[in-house]
Design a protein around this motif. Structure first.
Motif, PDB file in Angstrom:
ATOM      1  N   VAL A  40      38.224  49.148  49.226  1.00 49.86           N
ATOM      2  CA  VAL A  40      39.623  48.822  48.910  1.00 49.86           C
ATOM      3  C   VAL A  40      39.692  47.578  48.026  1.00 49.86           C
ATOM      4  O   VAL A  40      40.487  47.516  47.075  1.00 49.86           O
ATOM      5  CB  VAL A  40      40.445  48.619  50.201  1.00 49.86           C
ATOM      6  CG1 VAL A  40      41.872  48.187  49.867  1.00 49.86           C
ATOM      7  CG2 VAL A  40      40.474  49.894  51.026  1.00 49.86           C
ATOM      8  N   ASN A  41      38.853  46.559  48.312  1.00 49.25           N
ATOM      9  CA  ASN A  41      38.830  45.351  47.482  1.00 49.25           C
ATOM     10  C   ASN A  41      38.425  45.659  46.044  1.00 49.25           C
ATOM     11  O   ASN A  41      38.984  45.096  45.096  1.00 49.25           O
ATOM     12  CB  ASN A  41      37.867  44.326  48.085  1.00 49.25           C
ATOM     13  CG  ASN A  41      38.452  43.624  49.294  1.00 49.25           C
ATOM     14  OD1 ASN A  41      39.646  43.340  49.329  1.00 49.25           O
ATOM     15  ND2 ASN A  41      37.635  43.346  50.294  1.00 49.25           N
ATOM     16  N   ILE A  42      37.441  46.533  45.890  1.00 55.74           N
ATOM     17  CA  ILE A  42      36.997  46.927  44.545  1.00 55.74           C
ATOM     18  C   ILE A  42      38.141  47.609  43.795  1.00 55.74           C
ATOM     19  O   ILE A  42      38.368  47.358  42.601  1.00 55.74           O
ATOM     20  CB  ILE A  42      35.768  47.855  44.632  1.00 55.74           C
ATOM     21  CG1 ILE A  42      34.545  47.060  45.104  1.00 55.74           C
ATOM     22  CG2 ILE A  42      35.479  48.499  43.269  1.00 55.74           C
ATOM     23  CD1 ILE A  42      33.323  47.915  45.363  1.00 55.74           C
ATOM     24  N   LEU A  43      38.880  48.468  44.500  1.00 59.36           N
ATOM     25  CA  LEU A  43      40.013  49.156  43.871  1.00 59.36           C
ATOM     26  C   LEU A  43      41.080  48.160  43.428  1.00 59.36           C
ATOM     27  O   LEU A  43      41.662  48.297  42.343  1.00 59.36           O
ATOM     28  CB  LEU A  43      40.611  50.173  44.843  1.00 59.36           C
ATOM     29  CG  LEU A  43      39.744  51.397  45.164  1.00 59.36           C
ATOM     30  CD1 LEU A  43      40.412  52.250  46.232  1.00 59.36           C
ATOM     31  CD2 LEU A  43      39.503  52.229  43.905  1.00 59.36           C
ATOM     32  N   ILE A  44      41.333  47.138  44.259  1.00 58.98           N
ATOM     33  CA  ILE A  44      42.314  46.111  43.897  1.00 58.98           C
ATOM     34  C   ILE A  44      41.871  45.362  42.649  1.00 58.98           C
ATOM     35  O   ILE A  44      42.674  45.109  41.731  1.00 58.98           O
ATOM     36  CB  ILE A  44      42.522  45.127  45.072  1.00 58.98           C
ATOM     37  CG1 ILE A  44      43.213  45.832  46.234  1.00 58.98           C
ATOM     38  CG2 ILE A  44      43.371  43.927  44.624  1.00 58.98           C
ATOM     39  CD1 ILE A  44      43.333  44.985  47.484  1.00 58.98           C
ATOM     40  N   VAL A  45      40.583  45.001  42.593  1.00 59.13           N
ATOM     41  CA  VAL A  45      40.051  44.284  41.424  1.00 59.13           C
ATOM     42  C   VAL A  45      40.141  45.157  40.182  1.00 59.13           C
ATOM     43  O   VAL A  45      40.487  44.675  39.089  1.00 59.13           O
ATOM     44  CB  VAL A  45      38.592  43.839  41.683  1.00 59.13           C
ATOM     45  CG1 VAL A  45      37.979  43.271  40.412  1.00 59.13           C
ATOM     46  CG2 VAL A  45      38.550  42.806  42.797  1.00 59.13           C
ATOM     47  N   ILE A  51      45.583  45.764  34.664  1.00 56.16           N
ATOM     48  CA  ILE A  51      46.834  45.064  34.358  1.00 56.16           C
ATOM     49  C   ILE A  51      46.586  43.964  33.333  1.00 56.16           C
ATOM     50  O   ILE A  51      47.337  43.810  32.357  1.00 56.16           O
ATOM     51  CB  ILE A  51      47.444  44.475  35.644  1.00 56.16           C
ATOM     52  CG1 ILE A  51      47.903  45.603  36.570  1.00 56.16           C
ATOM     53  CG2 ILE A  51      48.631  43.566  35.310  1.00 56.16           C
ATOM     54  CD1 ILE A  51      48.359  45.128  37.934  1.00 56.16           C
ATOM     55  N   LEU A  52      45.523  43.191  33.531  1.00 57.92           N
ATOM     56  CA  LEU A  52      45.217  42.093  32.614  1.00 57.92           C
ATOM     57  C   LEU A  52      44.855  42.611  31.230  1.00 57.92           C
ATOM     58  O   LEU A  52      45.208  42.004  30.216  1.00 57.92           O
ATOM     59  CB  LEU A  52      44.058  41.247  33.180  1.00 57.92           C
ATOM     60  CG  LEU A  52      44.350  40.508  34.503  1.00 57.92           C
ATOM     61  CD1 LEU A  52      43.130  39.734  34.954  1.00 57.92           C
ATOM     62  CD2 LEU A  52      45.545  39.575  34.350  1.00 57.92           C
ATOM     63  N   PRO A  68      49.667  38.248  38.287  1.00 57.56           N
ATOM     64  CA  PRO A  68      48.901  39.355  38.891  1.00 57.56           C
ATOM     65  C   PRO A  68      47.650  38.877  39.612  1.00 57.56           C
ATOM     66  O   PRO A  68      47.281  39.431  40.647  1.00 57.56           O
ATOM     67  CB  PRO A  68      48.540  40.231  37.685  1.00 57.56           C
ATOM     68  CG  PRO A  68      49.564  39.911  36.667  1.00 57.56           C
ATOM     69  CD  PRO A  68      49.860  38.459  36.845  1.00 57.56           C
ATOM     70  N   VAL A  69      46.994  37.842  39.085  1.00 55.41           N
ATOM     71  CA  VAL A  69      45.799  37.306  39.729  1.00 55.41           C
ATOM     72  C   VAL A  69      46.148  36.731  41.091  1.00 55.41           C
ATOM     73  O   VAL A  69      45.464  36.972  42.094  1.00 55.41           O
ATOM     74  CB  VAL A  69      45.143  36.224  38.847  1.00 55.41           C
ATOM     75  CG1 VAL A  69      43.923  35.629  39.552  1.00 55.41           C
ATOM     76  CG2 VAL A  69      44.745  36.802  37.496  1.00 55.41           C
ATOM     77  N   ALA A  70      47.219  35.954  41.137  1.00 55.56           N
ATOM     78  CA  ALA A  70      47.647  35.351  42.406  1.00 55.56           C
ATOM     79  C   ALA A  70      48.023  36.427  43.418  1.00 55.56           C
ATOM     80  O   ALA A  70      47.670  36.330  44.601  1.00 55.56           O
ATOM     81  CB  ALA A  70      48.822  34.414  42.159  1.00 55.56           C
ATOM     82  N   ILE A  71      48.735  37.449  42.950  1.00 58.56           N
ATOM     83  CA  ILE A  71      49.142  38.536  43.848  1.00 58.56           C
ATOM     84  C   ILE A  71      47.920  39.252  44.401  1.00 58.56           C
ATOM     85  O   ILE A  71      47.841  39.574  45.601  1.00 58.56           O
ATOM     86  CB  ILE A  71      50.066  39.526  43.112  1.00 58.56           C
ATOM     87  CG1 ILE A  71      51.402  38.857  42.788  1.00 58.56           C
ATOM     88  CG2 ILE A  71      50.292  40.778  43.961  1.00 58.56           C
ATOM     89  CD1 ILE A  71      52.337  39.710  41.953  1.00 58.56           C
TER      90      ILE A  71
END
Length: 267
Positions: A40-45, A51-52, A68-71
């Motif tokens: 899940v963390n990999i998917l978020i990254v 987005i970036l 987006p980074v903070a979120i």
């Protein structure tokens, strides 16, 4: 060590027996949960980079929006800490890893884990993970007589093996009746929070009713059904008014299935 058993007498004077979960099974469950979290963390990254990339064609960090980074950082923090807390409380003491391995967290008095207990034992993962790779927690589980880590000691919880129903080839009379009627838990929706309000006395009442009513004469069975329904169905937030006694019987049998998952995991 995984064969250790413990007997518990609940505040309702009900004796329960459990097989304590040892270091091996708990570690395996934890690794499964960690693999899920890593994915899940990999998917978020990956989503964050997409987005970036869309915000800056030149990929210049000075041009990138930091929101987006903070979120993403906040989301990953909540996910990694809240995963264990939320699953253990809302899923009857079971994370996905524990469910796969047939484990669950309970209180020392045999009751389901509470919101506060879940919060404490998972907040103290910070200490159990010291100095690195969960070393302190593993040493505590290995050497403690009840296989407790620090979080379990402070929260007053145990990790136990659930009753293995697969070994039972023969159906009980209650299970045969439920199967005969084609009933399932989905036939009666009961919220998880509502189920937590049922105690050992309620479980014993519905279990005793289900084992007796099929053997009683029809008149006595109808009377018993209505009496038990008046006690238990309102507690399950089920409106019993205007229902036939057969509908009440079915409701009580399905309620038995719901409570069985919560209470009938003695060995």
């Amino acid at each position: 060590m995984n064969q250790d058993r413990i007997g518990i007498k609940t505040p309702e004077y009900v004796s329960l027996n459990f097989q304590l979960a040892g270091l091996g099974s708990r570690t395996a469950a934890y690794l499964i949960d960690q693999i899920i979290l890593i994915i899940v963390n990999i998917l978020i990254v990956m989503v964050l980079f997409m987005i970036l990339y869309g915000q800056s064609d030149l990929l210049l960090w000075s041009e990138i929006n930091s929101v987006p980074v903070a979120i993403a950082i906040i989301l990953m923090f909540i996910l990694n800490w809240g995963y264990f807390f939320a699953f253990e409380y809302f899923s009857g003491g079971r994370t996905i890893g524990k469910k796969v391995l047939g484990l669950r967290v309970i209180q020392e008095n045999g009751h389901s884990i509470t919101l506060l207990s879940s919060f404490i034992r998972n907040f103290l993962r910070i200490i159990d993970s010291l100095p690195a790779n969960y070393f302190l927690g593993m040493m505590m589980i290995f050497f403690h007589s009840k296989h407790k880590r620090i979080g379990d000691l402070v929260a007053g919880t145990l990790v136990v093996h659930e009753r293995n129903t697969k070994k039972k080839k023969k159906l009980s009379p209650i299970e045969k009746e439920i199967e005969k009627r084609g009933l399932a838990k989905s036939d009666l929706f009961v919220e998880e929070q509502v189920l937590k309000t049922f105690g050992a006395k309620d479980w014993n009442l519905v279990k005793t009713y289900c084992s007796r009513f099929i053997h009683l004469p029809e008149e006595e069975s109808i009377r018993l059904t209505r009496q038990v329904a008046e006690i238990l169905l309102p507690k399950a937030r089920v409106d019993a008014r205007g229902k036939s006694f057969q509908d009440l019987e079915n409701n009580l049998l399905v309620l038995y299935l719901h409570l069985k998952d919560e209470w009938e995991y003695e060995l």
